[in-house]
Design a protein around this motif. Structure first.
Motif, PDB file in Angstrom:
ATOM      1  N   GLN A 112     -57.638 -17.453 -10.914  1.00 16.34           N
ATOM      2  CA  GLN A 112     -57.031 -17.855  -9.638  1.00 16.34           C
ATOM      3  C   GLN A 112     -56.239 -16.701  -9.028  1.00 16.34           C
ATOM      4  OE1 GLN A 112     -57.410 -21.047  -8.013  1.00 16.34           O
ATOM      5  NE2 GLN A 112     -56.690 -19.708  -6.386  1.00 16.34           N
ATOM      6  N   SER A 113     -55.561 -15.934  -9.870  1.00 18.54           N
ATOM      7  CA  SER A 113     -54.800 -14.793  -9.378  1.00 18.54           C
ATOM      8  C   SER A 113     -55.709 -13.766  -8.718  1.00 18.54           C
ATOM      9  CB  SER A 113     -54.028 -14.146 -10.534  1.00 18.54           C
ATOM     10  OG  SER A 113     -53.331 -13.000 -10.084  1.00 18.54           O
ATOM     11  N   GLU A 114     -56.853 -13.506  -9.349  1.00 16.07           N
ATOM     12  CA  GLU A 114     -57.814 -12.555  -8.776  1.00 16.07           C
ATOM     13  C   GLU A 114     -58.397 -13.075  -7.471  1.00 16.07           C
ATOM     14  OE1 GLU A 114     -59.489 -10.493 -12.898  1.00 16.07           O
ATOM     15  OE2 GLU A 114     -60.392 -12.356 -12.150  1.00 16.07           O
ATOM     16  N   LEU A 115     -58.675 -14.391  -7.434  1.00 14.94           N
ATOM     17  CA  LEU A 115     -59.232 -14.982  -6.219  1.00 14.94           C
ATOM     18  C   LEU A 115     -58.203 -14.961  -5.086  1.00 14.94           C
ATOM     19  CD1 LEU A 115     -61.734 -16.313  -5.028  1.00 14.94           C
ATOM     20  CD2 LEU A 115     -60.800 -18.520  -5.708  1.00 14.94           C
ATOM     21  N   ASP A 116     -56.947 -15.226  -5.421  1.00 17.86           N
ATOM     22  CA  ASP A 116     -55.888 -15.157  -4.410  1.00 17.86           C
ATOM     23  C   ASP A 116     -55.813 -13.756  -3.804  1.00 17.86           C
ATOM     24  OD1 ASP A 116     -55.217 -17.810  -4.767  1.00 17.86           O
ATOM     25  OD2 ASP A 116     -53.529 -17.395  -6.106  1.00 17.86           O
ATOM     26  N   ASP A 117     -55.999 -12.754  -4.642  1.00 12.96           N
ATOM     27  CA  ASP A 117     -55.950 -11.363  -4.173  1.00 12.96           C
ATOM     28  C   ASP A 117     -57.133 -11.074  -3.245  1.00 12.96           C
ATOM     29  OD1 ASP A 117     -54.784  -8.680  -4.242  1.00 12.96           O
ATOM     30  OD2 ASP A 117     -56.596  -8.103  -5.334  1.00 12.96           O
ATOM     31  N   ILE A 118     -58.331 -11.546  -3.624  1.00 12.64           N
ATOM     32  CA  ILE A 118     -59.522 -11.369  -2.784  1.00 12.64           C
ATOM     33  C   ILE A 118     -59.321 -12.047  -1.436  1.00 12.64           C
ATOM     34  CG2 ILE A 118     -61.962 -12.018  -2.524  1.00 12.64           C
ATOM     35  CD1 ILE A 118     -62.178 -11.777  -5.613  1.00 12.64           C
ATOM     36  N   TRP A 119     -58.813 -13.270  -1.483  1.00 10.20           N
ATOM     37  CA  TRP A 119     -58.631 -14.043  -0.241  1.00 10.20           C
ATOM     38  C   TRP A 119     -57.609 -13.364   0.673  1.00 10.20           C
ATOM     39  CZ3 TRP A 119     -61.112 -18.951   0.425  1.00 10.20           C
ATOM     40  CH2 TRP A 119     -60.820 -19.583   1.644  1.00 10.20           C
ATOM     41  N   GLU A 120     -56.502 -12.906   0.081  1.00 14.11           N
ATOM     42  CA  GLU A 120     -55.448 -12.289   0.883  1.00 14.11           C
ATOM     43  C   GLU A 120     -55.948 -11.007   1.559  1.00 14.11           C
ATOM     44  OE1 GLU A 120     -52.117 -12.074   2.905  1.00 14.11           O
ATOM     45  OE2 GLU A 120     -52.629 -13.737   1.569  1.00 14.11           O
ATOM     46  N   LYS A 121     -56.720 -10.212   0.842  1.00 14.70           N
ATOM     47  CA  LYS A 121     -57.228  -8.958   1.399  1.00 14.70           C
ATOM     48  C   LYS A 121     -58.281  -9.191   2.476  1.00 14.70           C
ATOM     49  CE  LYS A 121     -56.408  -6.083  -2.693  1.00 14.70           C
ATOM     50  NZ  LYS A 121     -57.041  -5.345  -3.824  1.00 14.70           N
ATOM     51  N   ASN A 122     -58.978 -10.312   2.397  1.00 19.64           N
ATOM     52  CA  ASN A 122     -60.083 -10.579   3.323  1.00 19.64           C
ATOM     53  C   ASN A 122     -59.878 -11.873   4.105  1.00 19.64           C
ATOM     54  OD1 ASN A 122     -62.138  -8.405   2.299  1.00 19.64           O
ATOM     55  ND2 ASN A 122     -61.436  -9.459   0.458  1.00 19.64           N
ATOM     56  N   ARG A 123     -58.611 -12.277   4.258  1.00 19.88           N
ATOM     57  CA  ARG A 123     -58.272 -13.574   4.855  1.00 19.88           C
ATOM     58  C   ARG A 123     -58.930 -13.786   6.216  1.00 19.88           C
ATOM     59  NH1 ARG A 123     -54.430 -17.300   4.135  1.00 19.88           N
ATOM     60  NH2 ARG A 123     -53.401 -16.024   2.542  1.00 19.88           N
ATOM     61  N   LEU A 124     -58.802 -12.824   7.109  1.00 14.22           N
ATOM     62  CA  LEU A 124     -59.320 -12.990   8.472  1.00 14.22           C
ATOM     63  C   LEU A 124     -60.829 -13.194   8.467  1.00 14.22           C
ATOM     64  CD1 LEU A 124     -58.830 -13.017  11.509  1.00 14.22           C
ATOM     65  CD2 LEU A 124     -59.084 -10.528  11.504  1.00 14.22           C
ATOM     66  N   LEU A 125     -61.547 -12.409   7.659  1.00 13.58           N
ATOM     67  CA  LEU A 125     -63.008 -12.520   7.616  1.00 13.58           C
ATOM     68  C   LEU A 125     -63.450 -13.853   7.013  1.00 13.58           C
ATOM     69  CD1 LEU A 125     -63.926  -8.914   6.380  1.00 13.58           C
ATOM     70  CD2 LEU A 125     -63.788  -9.756   8.725  1.00 13.58           C
ATOM     71  N   ILE A 126     -62.855 -14.207   5.886  1.00  9.33           N
ATOM     72  CA  ILE A 126     -63.259 -15.437   5.192  1.00  9.33           C
ATOM     73  C   ILE A 126     -62.946 -16.672   6.043  1.00  9.33           C
ATOM     74  CG2 ILE A 126     -62.801 -16.918   3.195  1.00  9.33           C
ATOM     75  CD1 ILE A 126     -62.209 -14.324   1.598  1.00  9.33           C
TER      76      ILE A 126
END
Length: 257
Positions: A157-171
Motif C-alpha cells: 500500500q505504501s508503494e501504491l500510495d507513492d505511485i498514485w501521488e506521483k501520477n495523481r493528475l494522470l490517473i
C-alpha cells in the motif's frame, strides 16, 4: 510502469481514445491499459441507477466492468458482497479518491461493520493487498458510479500510495474521463428486457407525450399503449411509468424521434 518522459503523452492519448470511443468496450480498453502500466492492474467499475445503500441492487440496475479473475468476481461481484465492502460503503457517502490505508480508519455504520470486516479479511486469499477507492461526482440525478482500483500482488500500500501521488493528475483524469464517457454511451441491450414497442412508448413518455398522444403517433389504441407501459414498468422493476422512463434514460436507451 510508464517511462517518466512519456507519461503525459501516453495518458493524453488514452484520455483522447476514451472520449472518442463509440462503445463501452472501447472506452474500457482505453482505460484499463494505461492503468495497468502504473501497476494498477485490477479494476472494478460500477455504475448504477439504483439508490445506493438502500438494500441489494439488482443486476439489471448495474453496469459493472472488471478485469479481476473469475474466482474473485464470483466471490465479490456476482454475489453482491461488494455492497458490504469498506470501499463501497465509503463511496456511497463520499466523493473523491481515497487510499485503502486512509480507508482503514473510516468509521463504518455499525449495522455493516461486521460484514465489512469479514469481507476485508478474505481479500488476501485473492492476493489483494493495496488499492484505492473512487467515488465519482454525481453529475446526473439518479446515477451513481464508483470504482475499486487494486495494485499488483507484490505492490504494498505504501508503494501504491507513492505511485498514485506521483501520477495523481494522470490517473485521476483517466478515471474521470472514463466515467464521463460511460454516462453518454448506451448500456448493453441484455441489461434491458424490453420489446421495441415498450421502449418506444416509454421514450414518448420521456418526451412529455400523453397516452392519447402516443396512441395517435403510433396508430395504436390507448389500451394498447397502457398494456405496453404496464409491461415496461414490470420489466424495469418500476412502480410508476415516470420511474421506468427515467431508468431507461439513465441507461441511455431512449428512442428519440
Amino acid at each position: 510502469m510508464f517511462d517518466s518522459v512519456n507519461q503525459a503523452e501516453i495518458a493524453v492519448q488514452s484520455i483522447e481514445k476514451i472520449l472518442l470511443s463509440n462503445s463501452l468496450c472501447d472506452a474500457w480498453e482505453s482505460l484499463r491499459r494505461p492503468l495497468e502500466s502504473f501497476g494498477l492492474n485490477r479494476i472494478i467499475y460500477c455504475q448504477t441507477s439504483a439508490q445506493l445503500g438502500q438494500g441489494t441492487t439488482s443486476e439489471a440496475e448495474c453496469l459493472i466492468f472488471t478485469n479481476h479473475d473469475k474466482d474473485y468476481s464470483d466471490f465479490f461481484i456476482d454475489s453482491f458482497r461488494y455492497q458490504y465492502s469498506p470501499f463501497f460503503i465509503w463511496s456511497v457517502r463520499n466523493p473523491g479518491f481515497i487510499s485503502w490505508e486512509v480507508l482503514t480508519s473510516y468509521k463504518l455504520p455499525s449495522s455493516m461493520e461486521k460484514a465489512a470486516k469479514k469481507i476485508s479479511k478474505r481479500f488476501s486469499e485473492f492476493d489483494i493487498r493495496a488499492g484505492y477507492a473512487v467515488s465519482f461526482p454525481n453529475t446526473t440525478q439518479g446515477r451513481k458510479s464508483a470504482a475499486s482500483i487494486c495494485g499488483k500482488p507484490e505492490v504494498t500500500q505504501s508503494e501504491l500510495d507513492d505511485i498514485w501521488e506521483k501520477n495523481r493528475l494522470l490517473i485521476e483524469t483517466l478515471l474521470l474521463a472514463f466515467d464521463s464517457k460511460v454516462a453518454t454511451l448506451p448500456h448493453p441491450e441484455n441489461k434491458i428486457s424490453l420489446t421495441k414497442r415498450q421502449k418506444q412508448v416509454l421514450s414518448w413518455v420521456a418526451q412529455g407525450k400523453t397516452n392519447q398522444d402516443i396512441s395517435d403517433i403510433m396508430n395504436i389504441s390507448t389500451s394498447t399503449v397502457e398494456k405496453h407501459l404496464s409491461a415496461a414498468r414490470d420489466a424495469m422493476n418500476a412502480t410508476t411509468t415516470t420511474q421506468a422512463a427515467t431508468k431507461l434514460a439513465l441507461l441511455n436507451n431512449l428512442i428519440l424521434e
